[in-house]
Design a protein around this motif. Structure first.
Motif, short mmCIF file in Angstrom:
data_model
loop_
_atom_site.label_atom_id
_atom_site.label_comp_id
_atom_site.label_asym_id
_atom_site.label_seq_id
_atom_site.Cartn_x
_atom_site.Cartn_y
_atom_site.Cartn_z
N GLU A 45 65.32 75.37 45.70
CA GLU A 45 66.74 75.68 45.51
C GLU A 45 67.50 75.39 46.81
N VAL A 46 66.88 75.75 47.92
CA VAL A 46 67.50 75.50 49.22
C VAL A 46 67.58 73.99 49.49
N LEU A 47 66.52 73.28 49.14
CA LEU A 47 66.47 71.84 49.47
C LEU A 47 67.13 70.98 48.39
N LYS A 48 67.52 71.58 47.29
CA LYS A 48 68.23 70.88 46.21
C LYS A 48 67.50 69.60 45.78
N ASP A 49 66.24 69.74 45.50
CA ASP A 49 65.40 68.60 45.12
C ASP A 49 65.36 68.52 43.60
N VAL A 50 66.42 67.96 43.03
CA VAL A 50 66.59 67.94 41.58
C VAL A 50 66.97 66.53 41.17
N THR A 51 66.57 66.12 39.96
CA THR A 51 66.96 64.80 39.47
C THR A 51 67.60 64.92 38.09
N PHE A 52 68.47 63.98 37.79
CA PHE A 52 69.26 64.04 36.56
C PHE A 52 69.10 62.78 35.72
N ARG A 53 69.24 62.93 34.40
CA ARG A 53 69.29 61.77 33.50
C ARG A 53 70.29 62.08 32.38
N LEU A 54 70.82 61.04 31.80
CA LEU A 54 71.60 61.21 30.58
C LEU A 54 70.67 61.67 29.47
N ALA A 55 71.10 62.66 28.70
CA ALA A 55 70.35 63.06 27.52
C ALA A 55 70.82 62.18 26.35
N PRO A 56 69.95 61.85 25.38
CA PRO A 56 68.54 62.21 25.36
C PRO A 56 67.69 61.26 26.21
N VAL A 57 66.52 61.72 26.60
CA VAL A 57 65.57 60.85 27.28
C VAL A 57 64.34 60.69 26.38
N ASP A 58 63.71 59.54 26.47
CA ASP A 58 62.45 59.38 25.75
C ASP A 58 61.31 59.83 26.67
N ALA A 59 60.10 59.76 26.16
CA ALA A 59 58.96 60.32 26.89
C ALA A 59 58.77 59.62 28.24
N SER B 68 59.34 59.75 34.14
CA SER B 68 59.86 59.13 35.36
C SER B 68 60.63 60.14 36.21
N MET B 69 61.16 61.18 35.57
CA MET B 69 61.90 62.20 36.32
C MET B 69 60.96 62.95 37.27
N LEU B 70 59.72 63.09 36.86
CA LEU B 70 58.75 63.80 37.70
C LEU B 70 58.54 63.06 39.02
N ASP B 71 58.70 61.74 38.99
CA ASP B 71 58.51 60.94 40.20
C ASP B 71 59.80 60.77 41.00
N SER B 72 60.90 61.27 40.46
CA SER B 72 62.18 61.04 41.12
C SER B 72 62.57 62.15 42.08
N ILE B 73 61.80 63.20 42.14
CA ILE B 73 62.12 64.24 43.13
C ILE B 73 61.34 63.94 44.41
N ARG B 74 61.85 64.46 45.51
CA ARG B 74 61.23 64.17 46.81
C ARG B 74 59.83 64.76 46.89
N ALA B 75 59.64 65.90 46.25
CA ALA B 75 58.35 66.58 46.33
C ALA B 75 57.42 66.16 45.19
N ALA B 76 57.64 64.96 44.67
CA ALA B 76 56.90 64.47 43.50
C ALA B 76 55.39 64.62 43.68
N GLU B 77 54.95 64.39 44.90
CA GLU B 77 53.52 64.41 45.20
C GLU B 77 52.84 65.71 44.76
N ILE B 78 53.56 66.80 44.89
CA ILE B 78 53.03 68.12 44.52
C ILE B 78 52.44 68.09 43.12
N LEU B 79 53.17 67.44 42.20
CA LEU B 79 52.75 67.48 40.79
C LEU B 79 51.50 66.64 40.55
N ARG B 80 51.24 65.72 41.47
CA ARG B 80 50.05 64.88 41.33
C ARG B 80 48.84 65.55 41.96
N GLY B 81 49.07 66.72 42.58
CA GLY B 81 47.97 67.44 43.21
C GLY B 81 47.80 67.02 44.65
N VAL B 82 48.05 67.93 45.57
CA VAL B 82 47.83 67.62 46.99
C VAL B 82 46.80 68.59 47.55
#
Lengths: 710, 710
Positions: A150-164, A169-183
């Protein structure tokens, strides 16, 4: 199924509306989540111990058990909550304990049963949300959860609707994306499960425009799935304003007549120097427009040697464009005549409309335009140029360097900067168009036209707002695969947006939303005015790269370092030079020169060394783009370098080998002439900067990627 | 006390060294932590139950209790660990349980007692560390802990040692700084306790240079304090290389004779066109140097009409500078003669030393220089200019625009770009100096000199590495309060650093370290070559702002928006205009213009409106800087705007009111002449860009803050 879920949600929302509420309760949220398959913790009301065991077994993991009684508000105080119960024996015991505790706590309480709810596992918190953006409508957001994000405002946006795919791709668009891939050896979370939450929320708000906001906060993501701990749904207060839209064919028909007119009328044409109606007439004539030019002025018979008409309705034959050079208060009446005459385009130069607070006057002319089907450009503009038609319908000065870029600006001042820059740099232009108040025609109309226009190879737009972000994105998506679209969005920052508000009354959207969505549409965003102008000048000149391998060839080692920095800054990659190619470069450079990449030919080398290495760079098919670093020496003076580079590049082009070549020239003032010489011959060259040539190449690559050319 | 702690750590480290280790054990780490008051969890070995109770009571909170036995390795398996014990009763019970469990698990085990360790509370994890940077030596690092921050690399660096204020400033230098102040209603952590951990670690590594690394990871910070859960200490493998240093007075003495020479010898002077020795002679003569110029050439008696000497030792009188224009292999011998002659400065133009792998040749000349006390500039340089002396000791072309900026470059190519840019923009220069291989003289010598030089108002340096980062920082700290220091650090990115490595063999430090430490030293870092050049050109021209209140006055609303964006981008703040001032502006602008900030005077206004609003901006003492947005119109042509602006600014300067005024000119090509006119008169003006004027103003503000002027 889909219809069934829509019906269920529709019924629910209607009931909420009927109750005069806009915020949904938690159970209502759960109904919506279930309808759209948005994973939330399972929960059931067990009325007896066997039900409790059955439900707990179904959730296949630990559960939370809670007393359900309208008479017990403080469940925990009543001993009515047990967390982390698992297995039939413990569930039975817990059920009994809760009931006993509740009876002891409040003997008179009506007990409806025990709620059995899935216990969410430990996991990575993420946030999935949807908001209603004033420019783009339904927009979906994704970010990591927790206070830090919340402090770092690491959020990404897309027009709705989005397909799968877009969702993932949104998961890779945040700066901390690596976290979700397991570090640090952590297991990756189930990315597709998160993406599915995103997709479903985006479908929900698309199906129900009255849903203003949805928040899944947090969603707990684990290697096994993603479950929203909480869903919050808010309905909008009012209706979203609908804007009149035109079909692509309609846009093109009127735009073609605007940009390729055979006959132009000037309403308010004047013989009097200093009047706008005089400047427009002069520019049309001096610019060399070969179509008909009809001055309209009730008080003159002849203007600049041409027959003048009292009214535009008196002009003989078909007229494609009426240029207005009269005070604001007379525009509506004249526009009526334009409508009656069946002229499809009105170019409204006058100011004194919405930008000065005269909203009613603007509404009036929009109404007239709509009634007669006259498309309006402006008001409050400098006019427009269509250079391939030699058309300068403006009060500024003529411009005649024909070329590939179409430029538009919302502001007149920026339009003048475009004109001056273009003239100073001999930028080849297909059109310059002022948009001003955008009472009717706006960026999506122009994009649609320039996308089709064979004279336009690149489109560059200055804008402060978009009346309809979705229409723009649609137009951009169609255009970008054909040609680059550069956008300078003013009002990026809070201060800028505030200035935009006081300037045009336009609501400048949150920049993070603009940034993500413009990128999603494949638009190249220019960080500033000068970059927009430089991209506009250079992009049509550069061929499209066919691959990612960038090689720097430099006579100045110092430039090589700075060019390398710029390569990284612009998201490009220095090619790893294979050993055979390295050896080939080494045959041309002194033993103490550095091959590798940059190829440092060293400073004292003769023209032949530049030529041999540039030839090798163009010849070898593994190299896709060249960045040249020139160092002014007596041995290889600037114009010698420019001539040999231009010659070699032209020779390869004739052989069908076209690669982007950009150059940074470090030297005394003669390098300026050398840069101009190179630019005119398709080599994008700049003096005294290592950043600009690489920034332009980076912009070309960004486009090539967005257009699917790479 | 301090001596005592140093003695304790010294003894410990010597023992570790003697044991051939570089990594300290946990108990050794604890000894060091205790010596330096670095808070770590308290722990004691209780040999009986009463001791355990007493220790636990002293820790004043829950404790962890662990069996201590050389025979029990797996303490947990043995039931030998109990976490979170609190109160005498529980401690007693836990002690007994642990002993019993241990006896049951391993009846033969020797039991030394039970370790009673403070249990760390829940809190915010942060990291405090120290590393040994090859450029800057001991550097202290601070960041938030946890995997997310590791991914986002949110860390800040300072030179060790730091004092308490500097340490606490590190907490505000990370992007997530807000977290530590408490967000979402969370309590702020004890910032001073964290700062104290930072300060103590920095003191430790300063006291013991052989400590290569310290890691407190994590430190648990709470509202009550900050305790390191773990301390890791690593000793360095070898010795750090010591570089020969000079006192400030020594530097100034030789630098004065270099930059203000009365007599210059040119070794390798030549009559032959195209030879470097010919170019240098010509430039010295054509540049108008009024001191003595002595050509040295064993084969000529007369060079360009001046008496030539066989050897520099033959030159009559004192010589301040010997410029070398002979091949590398002859340099050492000639330098011997320079030394014997007692010449304090050798300007070594020749290449063919370290940069081509000839390290021995370079070491040789360095040795000669040190033996005779000759300071060396270069080798591998274009020479240098000292414009106020009309001195062009270079093979490039003369430069004579005298002014306030001293420029230096490590690379010859960048030097040529400096020269070309300066000539093209008529930048007023005090000196241009090539540093090349920096075998001896480097940036700190030059900074020290230019800091004292009354002709120099601003120093701009291109560098790829620093031989001694600390010496540079020291020189910068002394210089910055007097005048701005701009640095373009090449090799910022991994790609750039790699190119730097192959170019100069210099080790480019990690950029995050450079960035933080240069900022700490008050240096203005230019993001690219062109920015360095623009800052160099503009900073000496702009007066120093006396406060933070920036006001935009613009004829083009569109420019106002972009200028506002640039204000935010450059860390400036648009003044909140008080209502009386707003009313005062409104008296000059049309009713539909926007006061507030930007002050939008609207596009069609006459010169008097620009003049009245600019006057008000200069007059009102609450306004500290002006940004002007000009829009080219017939009513107020570019040169009219330029003339009135320059006149008003000059008038106020005469009255003693000096404020920075920058301008963005949007218009046709005439605005270029207007910008040049304004620039020459102290108004920093650019055409076709809203970014550059604000970037320059931002640089001036950054300096003013660093210099303590604001």
């Amino acid at each position: 199924m889909a219809e069934d879920r829509v019906l269920r949600v529709r019924t629910l929302l209607d009931a909420v509306r009927a109750a005069g509420r806009t915020a949904l309760t938690a159970p209502e949220g759960k109904v919506i989540a279930d309808a759209y398959g948005i994973a939330v913790p399972g929960e059931e009301l067990a009325t007896d111990v066997d039900e409790a065991v059955a439900f707990a077994a179904r959730f296949n993991g630990p559960v939370v058990m809670k007393i359900v009684s309208p008479d017990i508000l403080h469940k925990t105080d009543a001993g009515g909550v047990i967390v982390g119960v698992q297995g039939a024996v413990d569930v039975r015991a817990a059920f009994r304990e809760i009931i006993e505790n509740a009876r002891a706590y409040a003997p008179e309480a009506r007990i409806e049963g025990v709620q059995v709810q899935e216990l969410l596992p430990q996991g990575q918190e993420v946030i999935v949300g949807a908001v209603t953006d004033p420019t783009f409508g339904k927009v979906i957001a994704f970010g990591l959860g927790g206070v830090l994000v919340e402090v770092l405002k690491d959020v990404t946006f897309r027009l709705a609707p989005v397909d799968a795919d877009e969702a993932v791709s949104m998961l890779d668009s945040i700066r901390a994306a690596e976290i979700l891939r397991g570090v640090r050896g952590a297991q990756p979370v189930d990315r597709w499960a998160i993406a599915e939450q995103i997709r479903r929320v985006s479908q929900l708000v698309t199906d129900f425009p009255e849903i203003a906001e949805v928040d899944l906060n947090p969603v707990i993501a684990t290697p096994e799935g993603a479950v929203a701990a909480d869903i919050r749904v808010i309905l909008s207060e009012g209706e979203m304003k609908q804007r009149r839209t035109y079909t692509c064919a309609e846009m093109l028909t009127s735009m073609r007549r605007l940009m390729q007119p055979r006959s132009v009328a000037v309403i308010g044409a004047s013989n009097e120097q200093g009047k706008i109606g005089n400047s427009v007439m002069r520019n049309l004539i001096d610019g060399g427009f070969s179509g008909e030019i009809h001055p309209v002025n009730p008080k003159s018979d002849d203007i600049l040697g041409r027959k003048a008409y009292k009214s535009v309705t008196d002009v003989p034959g078909e007229v494609d464009v009426a240029v207005f050079a009269i005070p604001a208060k007379f525009v509506a009446a004249a526009l009526e005549e334009v409508g009656r005459k069946g002229i499809p385009n009105a170019v409204l130069i006058p100011s004194g409309f919405a930008e000065t607070g005269e909203h009613e006057l603007q509404d009036e002319i929009v109404a007239v335009g709509e009634r007669y089907g006259v498309r309006l450009l402006g008001p409050n503009i400098y006019g427009y140029y269509s250079t391939w038609q030699d058309l300068c319908a403006t009060f500024c000065t003529p411009y005649d360097v024909k070329g590939g870029v179409a430029l538009t600006s919302q502001s007149g001042g920026i339009g003048m900067a475009i004109l001056g820059f273009a003239r100073a740099t001999k930028t080849g232009v297909s059109a310059i168009v002022g948009l001003g108040n955008k009472s009717d025609l706006d960026e999506d109309d122009l994009l649609t036209w320039f996308g089709e226009d064979p004279n336009t190879q690149c489109i560059a737009m200055h804008l402060e707002d978009l009346k309809d972000g979705r229409a723009f994105v649609e137009a951009a998506r169609v255009t970008v695969p054909k040609k680059p679209v550069v956008v300078l969005k003013a009002g990026r920052t809070a201060a800028g947006a505030k200035a935009a508000g006081s300037h045009t009354g336009a609501l400048a959207g949150d920049d993070a939303v603009y940034d993500d969505i413009l990128r999603q549409a494949g638009v190249i965003r220019a960080p500033g005015l000068n970059e927009m102008l430089e991209y506009a000048r250079a992009l049509p000149v550069l061929p499209t790269p066919k691959g990612d391998n960038v090689v720097i060839i430099t006579g100045a080692g110092g430039s090589g370092v700075l060019l390398s920095d710029a390569v990284t800054d612009n998201g490009l990659k220095l090619m790893e030079i294979p050993s055979d190619l390295d050896a080939a470069f080494r045959t041309f450079i002194p033993p103490f020169g550095a091959a590798g990449n940059p190829v440092d030919i060293t400073g004292g080398e003769p023209p032949s060394t530049y030529e041999a290495t540039i030839r090798l760079g163009l010849e070898d098919p593994r190299i896709h783009s060249l960045i040249l670093g020139y160092w002014h020496t007596i041995v290889t003076p600037p114009m010698v370098f420019a001539e040999l580079t231009a010659r070699v590049v032209a020779e390869f082009r004739e052989r069908g080998i076209e690669k982007p070549v950009v150059a940074s020239l470090a030297g005394d003032v003669e390098v300026e002439e050398a840069c101009a010489y190179l630019f005119e011959r398709g080599v994008v060259a700049y003096p005294y900067t290592t950043e600009k040539p690489v920034a332009v190449l980076g912009a070309k690559y960004r486009w090539a990627r967005a257009a699917g050319r790479l």
